[in-house]
Write a protein that holds these residues in place. Structure first.
Motif, PDB file in Angstrom:
ATOM      1  N   ASP A   1       2.448   1.622  -3.499  1.00 10.95           N
ATOM      2  CA  ASP A   1       1.452   2.077  -4.488  1.00 10.95           C
ATOM      3  C   ASP A   1       1.095   3.548  -4.285  1.00 10.95           C
ATOM      4  O   ASP A   1       0.962   4.305  -5.254  1.00 10.95           O
ATOM      5  CB  ASP A   1       0.172   1.226  -4.382  1.00 10.95           C
ATOM      6  CG  ASP A   1       0.389  -0.189  -4.892  1.00 10.95           C
ATOM      7  OD1 ASP A   1       1.356  -0.419  -5.636  1.00 10.95           O
ATOM      8  OD2 ASP A   1      -0.420  -1.074  -4.527  1.00 10.95           O
ATOM      9  N   ALA A   2       0.955   3.946  -3.025  1.00 13.47           N
ATOM     10  CA  ALA A   2       0.569   5.338  -2.735  1.00 13.47           C
ATOM     11  C   ALA A   2       1.654   6.307  -3.201  1.00 13.47           C
ATOM     12  O   ALA A   2       1.363   7.331  -3.832  1.00 13.47           O
ATOM     13  CB  ALA A   2       0.318   5.501  -1.233  1.00 13.47           C
ATOM     14  N   ALA A   3       2.908   5.972  -2.937  1.00 12.07           N
ATOM     15  CA  ALA A   3       4.007   6.872  -3.349  1.00 12.07           C
ATOM     16  C   ALA A   3       4.115   6.907  -4.868  1.00 12.07           C
ATOM     17  O   ALA A   3       4.379   7.960  -5.462  1.00 12.07           O
ATOM     18  CB  ALA A   3       5.321   6.400  -2.725  1.00 12.07           C
ATOM     19  N   TYR A   4       3.914   5.754  -5.496  1.00  8.69           N
ATOM     20  CA  TYR A   4       3.980   5.727  -6.964  1.00  8.69           C
ATOM     21  C   TYR A   4       2.929   6.674  -7.555  1.00  8.69           C
ATOM     22  O   TYR A   4       3.240   7.519  -8.394  1.00  8.69           O
ATOM     23  CB  TYR A   4       3.767   4.299  -7.482  1.00  8.69           C
ATOM     24  CG  TYR A   4       3.796   4.249  -8.982  1.00  8.69           C
ATOM     25  CD1 TYR A   4       5.008   4.333  -9.667  1.00  8.69           C
ATOM     26  CD2 TYR A   4       2.616   4.181  -9.722  1.00  8.69           C
ATOM     27  CE1 TYR A   4       5.040   4.337 -11.050  1.00  8.69           C
ATOM     28  CE2 TYR A   4       2.649   4.181 -11.105  1.00  8.69           C
ATOM     29  CZ  TYR A   4       3.864   4.261 -11.763  1.00  8.69           C
ATOM     30  OH  TYR A   4       3.899   4.282 -13.127  1.00  8.69           O
ATOM     31  N   ALA A   5       1.706   6.539  -7.077  1.00  9.70           N
ATOM     32  CA  ALA A   5       0.606   7.349  -7.618  1.00  9.70           C
ATOM     33  C   ALA A   5       0.829   8.839  -7.337  1.00  9.70           C
ATOM     34  O   ALA A   5       0.594   9.685  -8.201  1.00  9.70           O
ATOM     35  CB  ALA A   5      -0.714   6.882  -7.000  1.00  9.70           C
ATOM     36  N   LYS A   6       1.317   9.130  -6.146  1.00 11.00           N
ATOM     37  CA  LYS A   6       1.449  10.538  -5.736  1.00 11.00           C
ATOM     38  C   LYS A   6       2.442  11.318  -6.618  1.00 11.00           C
ATOM     39  O   LYS A   6       2.231  12.501  -6.886  1.00 11.00           O
ATOM     40  CB  LYS A   6       1.907  10.580  -4.277  1.00 11.00           C
ATOM     41  CG  LYS A   6       1.985  11.954  -3.665  1.00 11.00           C
ATOM     42  CD  LYS A   6       2.152  11.839  -2.169  1.00 11.00           C
ATOM     43  CE  LYS A   6       2.521  13.152  -1.521  1.00 11.00           C
ATOM     44  NZ  LYS A   6       2.907  12.967  -0.118  1.00 11.00           N
TER      45      LYS A   6
ATOM     46  N   LYS B   1       0.831  -1.208   0.000  1.00  6.17           N
ATOM     47  CA  LYS B   1       0.000   0.000   0.000  1.00  6.17           C
ATOM     48  C   LYS B   1       0.870   1.265   0.000  1.00  6.17           C
ATOM     49  O   LYS B   1       0.606   2.228  -0.728  1.00  6.17           O
ATOM     50  CB  LYS B   1      -0.891  -0.026   1.256  1.00  6.17           C
ATOM     51  CG  LYS B   1      -2.094   0.865   1.179  1.00  6.17           C
ATOM     52  CD  LYS B   1      -3.018   0.596   2.359  1.00  6.17           C
ATOM     53  CE  LYS B   1      -3.578   1.910   2.843  1.00  6.17           C
ATOM     54  NZ  LYS B   1      -3.993   1.911   4.218  1.00  6.17           N
ATOM     55  N   ALA B   2       1.914   1.243   0.790  1.00  3.93           N
ATOM     56  CA  ALA B   2       2.814   2.409   0.856  1.00  3.93           C
ATOM     57  C   ALA B   2       3.521   2.622  -0.484  1.00  3.93           C
ATOM     58  O   ALA B   2       3.682   3.759  -0.948  1.00  3.93           O
ATOM     59  CB  ALA B   2       3.831   2.211   1.977  1.00  3.93           C
TER      60      ALA B   2
ATOM     61  N   ASP C   1       8.490   9.022   1.508  1.00  3.25           N
ATOM     62  CA  ASP C   1       7.107   8.689   1.882  1.00  3.25           C
ATOM     63  C   ASP C   1       6.986   7.232   2.333  1.00  3.25           C
ATOM     64  O   ASP C   1       6.375   6.938   3.355  1.00  3.25           O
ATOM     65  CB  ASP C   1       6.167   8.882   0.680  1.00  3.25           C
ATOM     66  CG  ASP C   1       5.722  10.327   0.512  1.00  3.25           C
ATOM     67  OD1 ASP C   1       6.376  11.214   1.080  1.00  3.25           O
ATOM     68  OD2 ASP C   1       4.715  10.548  -0.198  1.00  3.25           O
TER      69      ASP C   1
ATOM     70  N   ALA D   1       6.191   5.956   6.087  1.00  2.00           N
ATOM     71  CA  ALA D   1       4.950   5.197   6.326  1.00  2.00           C
ATOM     72  C   ALA D   1       5.224   3.864   7.012  1.00  2.00           C
ATOM     73  O   ALA D   1       4.394   3.369   7.763  1.00  2.00           O
ATOM     74  CB  ALA D   1       4.228   4.964   5.000  1.00  2.00           C
TER      75      ALA D   1
END
Ligand code: DON
Length: 347
Positions: free
Chosen positions: A46-51, A43-44, A332, A336
């Motif tokens: 994926d979140a950094a990739y998207a951000k 999840k961490a 990030d 996280a």
């Protein structure tokens, strides 16, 4: 950018412990814990990739002409844990030249061959506070009081690799990088040629380090081998495994090979912490606490000892020569996951 600097208990978020404890009642503690941890890591990532996917900040290096042509959109993340599990996002296939990240592995090789004192007694292990190819930094202490991760120290480190001739030295360097990555790496010949044709400043640096007695012989050959080492071609997974080998006591968690003696790993990480992000090393350490190393090809590796190695590839760089997306994504993800090794729980 908003940062969660000290989010965890025992290294991972407190909330996760609660969820794991509840899940443990249903499924048994061991398997649920492993699953929850994996989900949390992915999840961490994926979140950094998207951000940062659509970030327009930074610019490819262009002082090496071949690097200006590399696709700025390449963006891949690979986090590898000591049990060899890989958590990834984005582009895992595209390769970039390893550039200055190679300095870490040649340093490790010289420490393994000649002992950590050899480095300490030659160019030293102190930050210069200056750009990575500073000639002032050489002049200040006649080539001493610097470190193996800036160009003068790195070219000198390459010159310290023991071998009968250029081919033998080069094979040792390439094989050692391959052992860290867990596969046979090759050189991007276009990048090697492009840098070899335009590296007059590094040649001057090598000659100065020779003049001050830090390079013992053949300074231009050392510079040429260093240039070839910088052109080793890697993808995000390669760099992730290389970082994870340093996070796992020098043992490659995927191949199982002990590449570097565990007792030398802290020495390598110490130099990465003080000088791996060049004149921004202090800012980076303040932000993440992680030993790290960048390259002008766009890669950054970072190590959370015992927890994970992480790599991000994204060519656009900031003014210090560090990939913008890579720094943001790693900070990030690590924050996280409680990756900062300086954090501890109060008893
Ligand atoms: O020697 C050089 O200038 C390049 N081959 C490597 C520099 C580099 O990667 C600095 N990194 N941030």
């Amino acid at each position: 950018m908003k940062q969660q600097r000290h989010p965890g208990v025992g290294g991972f978020p407190a909330l996760m412990g609660v969820v794991v404890a509840c899940a443990g009642l249903l499924f048994g503690p061991a398997s649920s814990h492993a699953q929850m941890k994996a989900a949390d890591i992915q999840k961490a990532v994926d979140a950094a990739y998207a951000k940062y996917k659509d970030s327009k900040d930074g610019k490819n290096a262009d002082y090496i002409p071949a690097l200006a042509k590399v696709d700025s959109k390449i963006y891949g993340i690979a986090l590898v844990t000591p049990d060899g599990k890989m958590y990834t996002a984005g582009d895992l296939k595209s390769e970039v030249s390893i550039q200055s990240i190679s300095k870490v592995f040649t340093l490790a090789y010289v420490m393994a061959q000649s002992g950590p004192e050899a480095i300490l007694n030659n160019m030293g292990v102190d930050a210069t506070g200056q750009v990575f190819n500073s000639i002032n930094a050489i002049e200040q202490y006649k080539g001493a009081e610097m470190n193996p991760l800036v160009n003068p120290g790195a070219i000198t480190t390459t010159s310290m690799v023991q071998g009968g001739n250029r081919a033998e030295v080069w094979k040792k360097i390439l094989d050692y990088h391959s052992d860290f990555a867990g596969r046979t790496l090759t050189v991007n010949e276009e990048v090697f040629k492009s840098e070899a044709e335009t590296n007059q400043r590094n040649q001057a640096i090598a000659q100065l380090m020779y003049a001050y007695g830090h390079i013992k012989d053949k300074p231009l050959e050392a510079c040429d081998i260093y240039t070839e080492q910088c052109a080793i071609s890697v993808n995000a997974k390669d760099l992730g495994v290389m970082a994870a080998t340093l996070a796992n006591g020098g043992k490659n968690p995927v191949s199982g090979k002990q590449v570097l003696d565990a007792k030398l790993v802290p020495d390598v990480l110490a130099v990465m912490a003080t000088a791996g992000m060049y004149d921004d090393s202090g800012k980076w350490l303040y932000r993440t606490g992680l030993p790290a190393k960048s390259g002008v090809g766009g890669g950054v590796i970072a190590v959370s000892p015992g927890k994970f190695g992480i790599a991000v590839i994204s060519p656009p760089l900031d003014a210090a020569g560090n990939s913008v997306r890579a720094q943001n994504a790693i900070a990030d993800i690590s924050n996280a996951l409680g990756g900062n090794p300086y954090w501890s729980a109060a008893k």
